[in-house]
Scaffold this active site. Structure first.
Site, PDB file in Angstrom:
ATOM      1  CG  HIS A 140     -38.077  85.618 -95.179  1.00  0.00           C
ATOM      2  ND1 HIS A 140     -36.992  86.465 -95.208  1.00  0.00           N
ATOM      3  CD2 HIS A 140     -38.727  85.710 -93.899  1.00  0.00           C
ATOM      4  CE1 HIS A 140     -36.570  86.744 -93.955  1.00  0.00           C
ATOM      5  NE2 HIS A 140     -37.503  86.358 -92.980  1.00  0.00           N
ATOM      6  CG  ASP A 147     -34.939  87.624 -90.865  1.00  0.00           C
ATOM      7  OD1 ASP A 147     -35.757  88.379 -90.965  1.00  0.00           O
ATOM      8  OD2 ASP A 147     -35.195  86.237 -91.178  1.00  0.00           O
ATOM      9  CD  GLU A 205     -38.940  87.175 -85.961  1.00  0.00           C
ATOM     10  OE1 GLU A 205     -38.641  87.417 -87.118  1.00  0.00           O
ATOM     11  OE2 GLU A 205     -39.284  85.776 -85.772  1.00  0.00           O
ATOM     12  CG  HIS A 208     -38.793  89.844 -90.141  1.00  0.00           C
ATOM     13  ND1 HIS A 208     -38.643  88.803 -90.734  1.00  0.00           N
ATOM     14  CD2 HIS A 208     -40.105  90.598 -90.500  1.00  0.00           C
ATOM     15  CE1 HIS A 208     -39.536  88.770 -91.696  1.00  0.00           C
ATOM     16  NE2 HIS A 208     -40.320  89.897 -91.575  1.00  0.00           N
TER      17      HIS A 208
END
Length: 228
Positions: A140, A147, A205, A208
């Site tokens: 990020h 996301d 996740e 993600h």
């Protein structure tokens, strides 16, 4: 250590150029100045940070870190602008176009994140199962991770997924066995369309995704404000 220099390699017309960058307390080179960022963009346009709301006007967003509705229970962003590096933005635009053919679209929870926010997250939750360790930085911080989830373009509502965003239970894992076939189909659709367009998913996740070889993009700590 703070006087050490890190060689940040940029590619310009196929030639690698070295630019000296000061390192932080962890020995990481983090771009802090807009002038340095602009020099990188001039050398390689792929370094450009793109405002997704302008680049993909149909994209939706629910920026949880601009609210207290996130795992830290604190407001971490002062605005809801969403940015990614140009290659990631282009790939995401293709994803959006493909989904639109089926009446679906993307909802962004988070994209580029300034390095200082990663440090703040770690102060609140110093657990690398849930937050990125600032000793390593995050995709990020490089503008190469996003996301997101799927929405129905007519209703603007998210499709059912295994968990909410930032749920850190096993149920959020990509390989978690789901009993609900509709939810399993939605998760698979998101993963397949993202991977088809060059992204890789994080195993723990479902929301993600990131571009591979992201280390070629430097860590950033510049707050890109929304533009008109």
């Amino acid at each position: 250590m703070k006087n050490l220099l890190f060689l940040c390699f940029l590619c310009c017309a196929g030639v690698l150029r070295a630019q000296e960058m000061p390192t932080n307390k962890y020995g990481l080179a983090v771009v802090e100045k807009e002038a340095d960022y602009m020099r990188m963009v001039k050398a390689d346009t792929n370094m450009l940070m793109v405002n997704l709301s302008h680049f993909i006007p149909s994209i939706a967003k629910d920026i949880r870190y601009a609210t207290k509705h996130n795992f830290t229970k604190q407001v971490l962003y002062q605005h809801t602008a969403i940015y990614l590096r140009l290659p990631a933005a282009k790939a995401l635009r293709t994803v959006q176009q493909e989904l639109a053919q089926h009446g679906l679209g993307l909802l962004i929870y988070d994209a580029y994140r300034p390095y200082s926010v990663t440090e703040k997250m770690w102060e609140i939750v110093p657990d690398d199962r849930y937050a990125a360790d600032p000793k390593k930085g995050s995709g990020h911080n490089r503008g190469t991770a996003v996301d997101l989830t799927l929405i129905d373009l007519k209703t603007k509502k998210p499709l059912p997924m295994p968990t909410d965003f930032d749920d850190f239970s096993e149920k959020a894992h990509q390989d978690y066995i789901l009993q609900d076939s509709t939810i399993a189909k939605n998760r698979a659709l998101l993963r397949n369309v993202m991977e088809k367009n060059g992204f890789k998913g994080l195993s723990t996740e479902w929301w993600h995704f990131y571009l591979p070889n992201q280390a070629q993009f430097p860590l950033m700590n510049i707050d890109f404000r929304p533009t008109k």
